[in-house]
Design a protein around this motif. Structure first.
Motif, PDB file in Angstrom:
ATOM      1  N   LEU A  39      43.604   5.520  26.235  1.00  0.00           N
ATOM      2  CA  LEU A  39      45.137   5.552  26.976  1.00  0.00           C
ATOM      3  C   LEU A  39      45.300   4.301  27.858  1.00  0.00           C
ATOM      4  N   MET A  93      45.568   4.096  30.969  1.00  0.00           N
ATOM      5  CA  MET A  93      46.343   4.171  31.961  1.00  0.00           C
ATOM      6  C   MET A  93      46.141   3.733  33.308  1.00  0.00           C
ATOM      7  N   PRO A 105      50.654   0.468  27.800  1.00  0.00           N
ATOM      8  CA  PRO A 105      50.510   1.921  27.630  1.00  0.00           C
ATOM      9  C   PRO A 105      51.557   2.651  28.555  1.00  0.00           C
ATOM     10  N   VAL A 106      51.702   1.897  29.700  1.00  0.00           N
ATOM     11  CA  VAL A 106      52.759   2.772  30.641  1.00  0.00           C
ATOM     12  C   VAL A 106      54.036   2.480  29.965  1.00  0.00           C
ATOM     13  N   SER A 117      54.806   2.338  26.789  1.00  0.00           N
ATOM     14  CA  SER A 117      54.962   3.294  25.576  1.00  0.00           C
ATOM     15  C   SER A 117      55.049   4.786  26.045  1.00  0.00           C
ATOM     16  N   GLN A 118      54.461   4.994  27.090  1.00  0.00           N
ATOM     17  CA  GLN A 118      54.786   6.521  27.756  1.00  0.00           C
ATOM     18  C   GLN A 118      56.100   6.506  27.998  1.00  0.00           C
TER      19      GLN A 118
END
Length: 137
Positions: free
Chosen positions: A27, A29, A119-120, A122-123
């Protein structure tokens, strides 16, 4: 990510702590490595306190409190920024769709990678509100 999905679906006991650690680290994150996740999960299994610096996670929790205390103007401004971030995700993802590349897009991807914000992005893209989805104050 497959390990993480399997752990969620079948339970962490089925996939094992090592596979779960790999999935959580994927992830990306909070910048916590696979080794740190493995140590933390092992400590939790033994009933100990995880030996990991949870500072980044605590900072994230503090941001939630900040959002709770935010006024209407701050929330509108934050929503505007969130909507704008979708374009950065889109420009990054264009490269993956084999569209023509140029130095500006390569520099943008490099900066996103350096900051570790993909990742941020894409979230956020999954639940980013559209500009007209909520009323203005």
């Amino acid at each position: 990510m497959v390990h993480l999905v399997a752990a969620i679906g079948f339970g962490a006991q089925e996939v094992g702590a090592e596979a779960l650690a790999e999935g959580l680290a994927a992830l990306g994150m909070f910048g916590i490595t696979v080794e740190d996740w493995a140590q933390a999960l092992g400590a939790v299994e033994r009933g100990e306190v995880p030996p990991v610096d949870w500072g980044p996670v605590q900072q994230e929790a503090d941001l939630v409190e900040r959002v709770k205390r935010a006024g209407d103007e701050e929330l509108v401004r934050a929503r505007t920024v969130l909507v704008g971030l979708r374009w950065f995700y889109g420009l990054y993802a264009l490269h993956g769709l084999l569209l023509p590349d140029n130095p500006a897009l390569a520099a943008l991807r490099q900066r996103i990678d350096e900051w570790g914000t993909f990742p941020v992005l894409s979230q956020l893209i999954a639940f980013s509100p559209s500009p007209g989805s909520s009323p203005r104050p």
